[in-house]
Design a protein around this motif. Structure first.
Motif, short mmCIF file in Angstrom:
data_model
loop_
_atom_site.label_atom_id
_atom_site.label_comp_id
_atom_site.label_asym_id
_atom_site.label_seq_id
_atom_site.Cartn_x
_atom_site.Cartn_y
_atom_site.Cartn_z
N SER A 118 -8.07 61.60 -5.63
CA SER A 118 -7.65 60.33 -5.05
C SER A 118 -7.30 60.51 -3.58
O SER A 118 -6.94 61.61 -3.14
CB SER A 118 -6.43 59.76 -5.80
N GLU A 119 -7.42 59.42 -2.84
CA GLU A 119 -7.02 59.46 -1.44
C GLU A 119 -5.54 59.78 -1.31
O GLU A 119 -5.13 60.51 -0.41
CB GLU A 119 -7.31 58.11 -0.78
N ARG A 120 -4.75 59.24 -2.22
CA ARG A 120 -3.30 59.46 -2.16
C ARG A 120 -2.95 60.93 -2.30
O ARG A 120 -2.11 61.45 -1.56
CB ARG A 120 -2.62 58.65 -3.27
N GLU A 121 -3.60 61.63 -3.25
CA GLU A 121 -3.28 63.03 -3.46
C GLU A 121 -3.77 63.90 -2.31
O GLU A 121 -3.10 64.83 -1.87
CB GLU A 121 -3.88 63.52 -4.78
N ALA B 154 -4.08 62.95 0.81
CA ALA B 154 -3.17 62.67 1.92
C ALA B 154 -1.84 63.38 1.72
O ALA B 154 -1.26 63.92 2.68
CB ALA B 154 -2.96 61.16 2.06
N ARG B 155 -1.33 63.37 0.49
CA ARG B 155 -0.05 64.01 0.22
C ARG B 155 -0.10 65.51 0.51
O ARG B 155 0.83 66.07 1.11
CB ARG B 155 0.35 63.77 -1.24
#
Length: 378
Positions: free
Chosen positions: A85-88, A90-91
């Motif tokens: 995911s983009e979120r992971e 980025a994190r």
């Protein structure tokens, strides 16, 4: 070429996968951070940290551990495994990952890679597991994707990824050599850096990887692991090979030219009185003394960080050839690793610093690599 070390994490432990399979797991260290720090201390350029739980089981139990690793080490770390995911992605970058690499998710959802490359330029890589016919496999080599290396590499390069890890999937890394044709072909398809992943057997395999050349371009790096820990070669030897001949693993501090003299006193008088070279005093040196009165050797300062060493002709253990070149370096062990990794035979150098060695150059010249004897100029 950069040297990457792989740290596989499964259930909070650093592990090795026998023949690349989760069915054959060998535990290496209960503390993966400690293992990663060990690689950093050995001098690798980068770490590739692979979260096997996330990749194989979609479990993110190792992520807090990886976060701590990112905060504890200074060496650049690429995080891989289960980044879907983009979120992971980025994190992980915000936590300090030098780069993150995506595999299955990049192949299945290229639009996500577009967005990540836009938001984090230069921070995204893609891992490709390639069969001999160039078809890509996903989900830990368990699924044939139906897509092929050329189309995916071109697609991902257009997204703006900063490089590719290319693995020769389903190869027995313990007995089979790397597929050089796959890696060479990968360089032909795109301009972005390509890193050879998936294991090499020995130093000869490393040399073979460095020989790949596509219109002046070579591989950007190689990932190692068990090859080093099983003692097939050292990190120093690997870096020497990847750096090629003359890789600056140690800095030359001084050149000492050794000349055998039939009449030592007469030669000393010539170089000192006629040419004006100053006698060098010596601190506690190794091997025979440097005092002309003892009949062993005399050191003269000739300037520009060079020293002329005069020795009696035929002095036992001191003169084997008409001329010797002694390069004084800051790290003789690193230079020895380099020389031996390039296929040369070395031996101990008598009368030099501990760890000094000699190697035969063309035309019967002996080259000695030594650390400082403690000499100082007036």
């Amino acid at each position: 070429m950069d040297l990457y070390a792989r740290v596989n994490i499964l259930e909070g432990r650093a592990v090795r996968l026998g023949r690349g399979s989760l069915d054959d797991v060998i535990s290496l260290d209960a503390d993966p951070i400690n293992r990663a720090r060990g690689w950093a201390d050995m001098g690798v350029d980068r770490l590739l940290v692979v979260d096997l739980d996330a990749a194989a089981y979609r479990s993110y139990r190792n992520r807090p551990l990886i976060d701590r690793m990112l905060g504890a080490l200074d060496v650049p770390i690429v995080v891989a495994g289960g980044i879907r995911s983009e979120r992971e992605a980025a994190r992980l970058i915000e936590q300090g990952a030098w780069k993150v690499t995506m595999g299955t998710a990049a192949i299945e959802t290229p639009t996500m890679v577009w967005d990540l490359c836009r938001d984090f330029p230069g921070r995204m890589m893609v891992s490709l597991d390639v069969l001999g016919n160039e078809e890509l496999v996903t989900e830990g080599w368990t699924s044939d994707s139906g897509r092929f290396m050329e189309e995916v590499m071109v697609e991902m390069a257009s997204c703006g990824v900063s490089g590719f890890f290319v693995t020769d999937a389903r190869r027995d890394v313990l007995s089979e050599r790397p597929n050089l044709d796959i890696l060479r072909t990968a360089l032909e398809y795109i301009d972005e850096p390509v890193v050879a992943s998936g294991g090499v057997r020995n130093v000869d395999d490393l040399r073979a990887l460095t020989s790949i050349d596509v219109e002046g371009r070579s591989l950007a790096g190689v990932v190692v692991g068990r090859e080093v820990t099983e003692g097939r070669f050292t990190v120093g030897q690997a870096k020497a090979v990847l750096g090629g001949p003359g890789a600056p693993l140690s800095r030359v501090l001084q050149l000492r030219v050794v000349i055998p003299c039939s009449d030592l006193d007469r030669s000393v008088d010539f170089y000192q009185s006629t040419l004006g070279f100053a006698r060098i005093e010596t601190a506690a040196s190794h091997g025979p003394g440097a005092d002309g009165e003892t009949g062993t050797r005399v050191l003269l300062d000739v300037g520009v960080d060079s020293v002329l060493e005069l020795v009696p002709e035929g002095d036992p253990g001191q003169v084997r050839y008409p001329c010797r070149l002694v390069f004084v370096v800051d790290d003789a062990e690193a230079r020895r690793d380099q020389v031996e990794a390039l296929g040369h035979t070395t031996g101990p150098a008598a009368g030099e610093s501990p760890g000094a060695f000699e190697v035969e150059a063309p035309d019967g010249v002996t080259v000695i690599i030594s650390e400082s004897l403690g000499v100082r100029t007036p």
